[in-house]
Design a protein around this motif. Structure first.
Motif, short mmCIF file in Angstrom:
data_model
loop_
_atom_site.label_atom_id
_atom_site.label_comp_id
_atom_site.label_asym_id
_atom_site.label_seq_id
_atom_site.Cartn_x
_atom_site.Cartn_y
_atom_site.Cartn_z
N ARG A 135 0.87 -1.19 0.00
CA ARG A 135 0.00 0.00 0.00
C ARG A 135 0.90 1.23 0.00
O ARG A 135 1.81 1.35 0.82
N ILE A 136 0.64 2.13 -0.94
CA ILE A 136 1.37 3.40 -1.02
C ILE A 136 0.33 4.51 -1.05
O ILE A 136 -0.62 4.44 -1.83
N ALA B 198 -5.10 5.67 -1.05
CA ALA B 198 -4.23 4.49 -1.00
C ALA B 198 -4.25 3.83 -2.37
O ALA B 198 -5.30 3.63 -2.97
N LYS B 199 -3.09 3.50 -2.85
CA LYS B 199 -2.93 2.71 -4.07
C LYS B 199 -2.18 1.45 -3.70
O LYS B 199 -1.31 1.45 -2.83
N PHE B 200 -2.50 0.38 -4.40
CA PHE B 200 -1.90 -0.92 -4.09
C PHE B 200 -1.13 -1.44 -5.29
O PHE B 200 -1.52 -1.20 -6.43
N ILE C 50 -5.76 -14.55 -4.74
CA ILE C 50 -5.97 -13.90 -3.45
C ILE C 50 -5.80 -12.39 -3.58
O ILE C 50 -6.64 -11.62 -3.15
N VAL C 51 -4.71 -11.97 -4.18
CA VAL C 51 -4.40 -10.55 -4.36
C VAL C 51 -5.05 -10.09 -5.66
O VAL C 51 -4.48 -10.23 -6.73
N GLN C 52 -6.26 -9.56 -5.54
CA GLN C 52 -7.02 -9.25 -6.75
C GLN C 52 -7.13 -7.77 -7.07
O GLN C 52 -7.43 -7.42 -8.20
N ASN C 53 -6.91 -6.92 -6.10
CA ASN C 53 -7.10 -5.49 -6.32
C ASN C 53 -5.79 -4.74 -6.17
O ASN C 53 -5.29 -4.56 -5.07
N PHE C 54 -5.24 -4.29 -7.31
CA PHE C 54 -4.03 -3.49 -7.29
C PHE C 54 -4.00 -2.63 -8.54
O PHE C 54 -4.56 -2.98 -9.58
N ALA C 55 -3.37 -1.46 -8.41
CA ALA C 55 -3.34 -0.49 -9.51
C ALA C 55 -2.28 -0.81 -10.54
O ALA C 55 -2.45 -0.55 -11.72
N ASN D 25 10.22 5.73 -3.89
CA ASN D 25 9.81 6.89 -4.70
C ASN D 25 9.53 6.49 -6.15
O ASN D 25 8.63 7.04 -6.78
N TYR D 26 10.31 5.55 -6.68
CA TYR D 26 10.06 5.05 -8.03
C TYR D 26 8.68 4.37 -8.10
O TYR D 26 7.89 4.64 -9.01
N ILE D 27 8.40 3.51 -7.13
CA ILE D 27 7.11 2.81 -7.09
C ILE D 27 5.98 3.83 -6.98
O ILE D 27 4.97 3.75 -7.68
N ARG D 28 6.15 4.82 -6.09
CA ARG D 28 5.13 5.86 -5.90
C ARG D 28 4.87 6.63 -7.20
O ARG D 28 3.74 6.88 -7.57
N THR D 29 5.95 7.00 -7.89
CA THR D 29 5.82 7.75 -9.15
C THR D 29 5.06 6.92 -10.19
O THR D 29 4.17 7.44 -10.88
#
Length: 142
Positions: free
Chosen positions: A63-64, A74-76, A104-109, A123-127
């Motif tokens: 979660r970021i 929140a973005k995943f 199981i892990v179904q919701n992510f951006a 910071n790279y992941i966040r960008t």
């Protein structure tokens, strides 16, 4: 031997990251033999990164918090880590094993497949998540 997953433990870890009422912001799913199990969870992204070693393959659900002056959200992300020293056979199994994790892990951006520790920079992941998020109304950042 076919890979299996500990659905209950992994689902519990996934749900804790998604839960807005906890401070847990990452969970890892690791291999124990031919079984994918919960590898832990925590509140410090650096703890997650420390699990990503050259001889390890794992999946991370992170979660970021992103956003701009108008809104925070929140973005995943689902991160597949494949260390530089992971064997060819284990590398090949990652793509088929990932389907067990995605049950199981179904919701992510956004999804990442990473083998260079520098690409795990928060910071790279966040960008990248911001880019996936659409409009950015933060005029101060321009």
């Amino acid at each position: 031997m076919a890979t299996k997953i500990d659905k209950d433990a992994c689902r519990e870890a996934y749900n804790q990251v998604r839960d807005d009422n906890t401070e847990i912001n990452w969970a890892s799913f690791i291999y124990e033999g031919s079984m994918i199990v919960s590898g832990g969870q925590g509140t410090d992204y650096e703890e997650f990164k420390s699990q990503c070693k050259d001889d390890v393959r794992l999946y991370g659900f992170v979660r970021i918090t992103t956003g701009d002056a108008m809104s925070k959200r929140a973005k995943f992300t689902l991160i597949t880590w494949i260390g530089e020293n992971v064997s060819g056979l284990q590398r090949a199994k990652i793509s088929t094993d990932k389907t067990l994790v995605k049950d199981i892990v179904q919701n992510f951006a956004k999804e990442f497949m990473i083998s260079d520790i520098r690409e795990l920079d928060e910071n790279y992941i966040r960008t990248e998540l911001k880019k996936a998020g659409g409009a950015n109304y933060d005029a101060q950042a321009e």
